[in-house]
Every structure is written in C-alpha cells, then in structure tokens.
Write an enzyme that holds these catalytic residues in place. Structure first.
Site: not given
Ligand code: C5P
Length: 234
Positions: A212, A67-70, A61-63, A192, A183
């Site tokens: 979690g 830019i597209p290329n990166t 989960d790094l979201k 939450q 939950r």
C-alpha cells in the site's frame, strides 16, 4: 499463476483512486489493484467495473464470514463482477469455505482466485484466548486454518511473509501465499511491525505481495511500483 505485486488502493472515494490510477496511463504493466471495504462500501460494485475497464486485475478484499448459504450467494455476485481474487475468513468453517467455492464457480467452470484469511494479525495470543476462548498456540491455529482452506480446495491464504515458508511446507508450493507487510529497505515502516522487502519476500517464496503506502504515498508512485516489480518479480 505468476508472481505479482498487488497495490492496496486504500482510498475512500472513486475520485481519489482514479486520480492515483491515472498516473499509470500509458504504462505497459498495469498494477493488480486491491479494493478494500472502505472503497467498495463507499462506491459500490461500479468501482470494480470502472477499474477493470482500465485494464487492471482486481483483488476484492471483503473478507466474507457468514452462514454458508449467504456466503455462497454473495460469492456468486462477486464472481459475476469478474473480480480476479477475493477472500473470506477461514474461521467461518469448512462448510462455509466449500459453499463459497460453489458460489464462486461460474457455469463455464472458471472462477476468481479464492484466498482465506487465517487469524487477523490484529488478533494476538491474549485476545484469541480471552476474547475467542481459543487456547491453542496462535501459530498452530494459523496453520490449522491454512490446512482447512487447502482441504476445501481454496487457492491460498493471506499471511505474513514470515509465515509463507511454513504455509508452503504444510500445504504445498502450489498453495498461494498473499503477503502484506512489505517495505523497501529504505522506507518508513508506518504501523507495520514485522516487515520484509520485496526482494526478501521473493526469496522466501511469497506468491503475491500486497503493498500500500510505499507505493500510494510515494512521491513517484509509478517509480515505486516499478521498483517493487523489479525486486519481487524480477
Ligand atoms: O500501506 P500498507 O503497505 O501497510 O498496506 C497493506 C495492506 O494490506 C492494507 O490494505 C492492509 O489492510 C492489508 N493487510 C495488512 N495486514 C494483514 C492483512 C491485510 O496490512 N494482516
């Protein structure tokens, strides 16, 4: 793709996550594990390999949002790490999502599941209008981003269990809904606000629930995980 319970392993070190996962040694069903930014940035890519080698699937989960290329190049690295699911911000545009899928696809045509984050639940209507200068209704923005993700060929979105039905209605039942905010009926909501039980999330058609603290902070995490699986997967 079957329904599954993803355990959000929001720990800050390898030591903590491994001692948590040790509890599942000997269990037939190994939890699908979500690794977030904190653990990944603290421990590096080795943490993905270590957890995978113990038989767990990984949602990284790094979201991503760049830019597209990166993003394409970064996704290619994540694909090589053999994660099972990863994500990006739909706000990065359709060009970015298309590039992400290209980067993620391995030479043999396989790739991890790619999920889009629509509007973060921490962003409300006011923040969207005032900080981002987006004047539309937030619910419409969420659905627009979901449709963009679908058009680009992504597999689904992260959304509240309360939005899962609307997403399926707009994007089809095959389009995955990955839903946090779960939950048990008898457990503490914590921070939450809008929650559902695993059973309710199953009824409204969530494909994956992300859980979690009801598992990681339980007195008996294995029993809590198995209860979640019983209620959600059946
Ligand atoms: O402990 P808890 O069950 O609340 O954890 C939920 C997990 O899902 C956390 O890793 C949290 O960052 C993530 N998440 C969320 N709400 C979102 C998106 C992700 O709770 N809208």
């Amino acid at each position: 793709m079957g329904k599954d319970v993803i355990v959000a392993c929001d720990f800050s070190s390898k030591e903590q996550v491994m001692s948590f996962l040790d509890r599942f040694d000997g269990c037939v069903r190994k939890p699908f594990v979500k690794i977030g930014m904190e653990l990944f940035y603290a421990e590096g890519p080795g943490i993905v390999r270590d957890i995978k080698s113990r038989g767990h699937k990984i949602f990284l989960d790094l979201k991503l949002h760049d830019i597209p290329n990166t993003v394409k190049k970064a996704m290619s690295v994540l694909s090589g790490l053999d994660v099972d699911m990863c994500n990006l911000h739909a706000a990065g545009t359709k060009a970015m999502m298309t590039a992400a899928l290209e980067g993620l696809t391995r030479p043999d045509g396989t790739r991890p599941i790619l999920i889009a984050v629509t509007m973060l639940t921490s962003t409300d209507q006011r923040a969207m209008e005032e900080d981002l200068l987006i004047k539309e209704d937030i619910a419409d923005v969420v659905m627009h981003y979901a449709r963009n993700a679908k058009e680009c060929g992504l597999d689904g979105v992260v959304c509240s269990p309360l939005e899962a039905q609307k997403v399926h209605a707009a994007c089809g039942n095959e389009f995955l809904t990955v839903t946090p905010g779960v939950r048990f009926a008898d457990s503490d909501k914590g921070d939450q606000k809008r929650v559902m039980t695993p059973e309710e999330a199953k009824k409204i058609g969530s494909d994956y629930i992300v859980v979690g603290r009801p598992i990681t902070a339980a007195a008996d995490p294995v029993a809590a995980y198995e209860r979640c699986v019983r209620e959600f997967v059946g």
